[in-house]
Design a protein around this motif. Structure first.
Motif, PDB file in Angstrom:
ATOM      1  N   TYR A 110     -80.209  30.956 -31.564  1.00 34.93           N
ATOM      2  CA  TYR A 110     -79.356  30.855 -32.292  1.00 34.93           C
ATOM      3  C   TYR A 110     -78.996  29.458 -32.685  1.00 34.93           C
ATOM      4  N   TYR A 113     -73.460  26.548 -33.438  1.00 34.47           N
ATOM      5  CA  TYR A 113     -72.067  26.917 -34.090  1.00 34.47           C
ATOM      6  C   TYR A 113     -71.185  26.030 -34.548  1.00 34.47           C
ATOM      7  N   THR A 329     -68.671  35.692 -30.323  1.00 36.15           N
ATOM      8  CA  THR A 329     -69.419  34.603 -30.411  1.00 36.15           C
ATOM      9  C   THR A 329     -70.772  35.161 -30.773  1.00 36.15           C
ATOM     10  N   SER A 332     -70.716  35.678 -34.570  1.00 39.63           N
ATOM     11  CA  SER A 332     -70.506  34.633 -35.258  1.00 39.63           C
ATOM     12  C   SER A 332     -71.548  33.707 -35.085  1.00 39.63           C
ATOM     13  N   LEU A 333     -72.437  33.656 -33.982  1.00 44.15           N
ATOM     14  CA  LEU A 333     -73.680  32.671 -34.145  1.00 44.15           C
ATOM     15  C   LEU A 333     -74.766  32.984 -35.087  1.00 44.15           C
TER      16      LEU A 333
END
Length: 340
Positions: A110, A113, A329, A332-333
């Motif tokens: 990932y 963020y 999360t 959205s990552l």
């Protein structure tokens, strides 16, 4: 007789804790009738699914490089190869084979963020298990250790998710020990994180001091865990795990973390655990193979992570940011290969 009956009635999890609390060494703590402390049908099935379904294996392999403007960016091995840069594969074999290229590379699951172009404070942490001395590739055997570096997301309230995921990692043996410390430093910069190294060997603290970057190292989390105090500004940097009770506790923390329920699979009705969000097959393989006498660098690195995570939870920190919670999360990552 009563004691024997009491022990017989314990569940596997209770038995591990019971024996661990009374052990003199890790080999006594995990003598569980031949069963690995971490093994389970859930873990085995997860590894099998990852190996069989390529759509589940989303990540990018490459290196962190500094641009002319001073920014740290991630470049894939494909990009580096096109630029004529020497590349190294991710170390996949557990244990590695004598002819393997064990230099390793960074595997990013990932990207960082960001909110308004910046990574929030107190959202990520880096942990490192170091090696003891420089050694040329020709001298390496499978009995030698590899550096382990992982970047994890703290449990947080930034989005509708608990966090607690591995976002990037490096496992390998660089030409010089200092080169591995530089990888840790670059990961700290990319993820706006601090690093907790194991310091019973290596020169990580002295190297960060030499670079003027001690502010990127965590102090020993045990003063927080054991005394439930604020960060002790006089504590030493890093942590020493060793082979005794602290390692036993760390293994139990790690096992409990892996089997922390996260949700329920609506299609199958099965419990989803934190372990199901781990995509690092070599780490999962080490967990399945773990015993008290072998060399398990990735597991050792995750033990360091458990102490930093526990210190964080003791302080009840939260990443300071305010965003919409309409998505999780994990969504959205921007997962590689899944979200665009």
């Amino acid at each position: 007789a009563d004691k024997a009956n009491k022990e017989k009635d314990l569940t596997i999890s209770e038995w591990i804790t019971y024996v661990g609390q009374r052990a003199n060494k890790p080999s006594e703590a995990f003598r569980t009738g031949g069963e690995n402390i971490f093994s389970s049908p859930e873990l085995s099935n997860h590894v099998s699914k990852l190996k069989a379904d390529s759509s589940l294996r989303y990540w990018r392999d490459g290196q962190l490089v500094r641009t002319d403007k001073g920014n740290v960016i991630f470049k894939t091995n494909q990009q580096l190869l096109s630029e004529g840069v020497t590349i190294h594969p991710y170390v996949e074999n557990v244990p590695f084979k004598p002819k393997d290229d064990v230099h390793g590379c960074v595997r990013e699951y990932y990207p960082p963020y960001m909110i308004n172009g910046s990574v929030p404070d107190d959202l990520y942490y880096v942990v490192m298990d170091t090696i003891g001395k420089d050694k040329s590739v020709k001298e390496l055997t499978i009995k030698n250790s590899l550096n382990g570096i992982y970047v994890l997301m703290y449990p947080n309230n930034i989005a509708n998710s608990s966090g607690d995921i591995i976002v990037a990692g490096y496992v390998g043996r660089t030409n010089q020990m200092e080169d591995a410390d530089r990888i840790a430093d670059l990961l700290c910069e990319r993820y706006n994180a601090k690093c907790l190294p194991e310091v019973d060997r290596g020169n990580t603290v002295s190297n960060f001091r030499k670079w003027g970057k001690l502010y990127r190292l965590h102090r020993n989390p045990l003063s927080i865990i054991e005394e439930k105090l604020n960060v002790n500004t006089n504590a030493d940097y890093g942590i020493t795990i060793g082979t005794g009770e602290r390692k036993v506790d760390g293994l139990i923390y790690l096992k409990d973390w892996l089997y922390t329920p996260v949700s329920i699979n609506q299609e199958t009705g099965e419990t989803v655990y934190i372990l199901h969000y781990i995509k690092d097959i070599p780490l999962l393989t080490e967990l399945l193979m773990y015993n008290s006498t072998g060399n398990f660098d990735r597991v050792s690195t995750m033990i360091v992570a458990m102490y930093q995570r526990l210190a964080y939870r003791t302080l009840r920190k939260t990443a300071s940011a305010s965003i919409s919670t309409e998505c999780t999360t994990l969504r959205s990552l921007n997962l590689y290969g899944i979200n665009n």
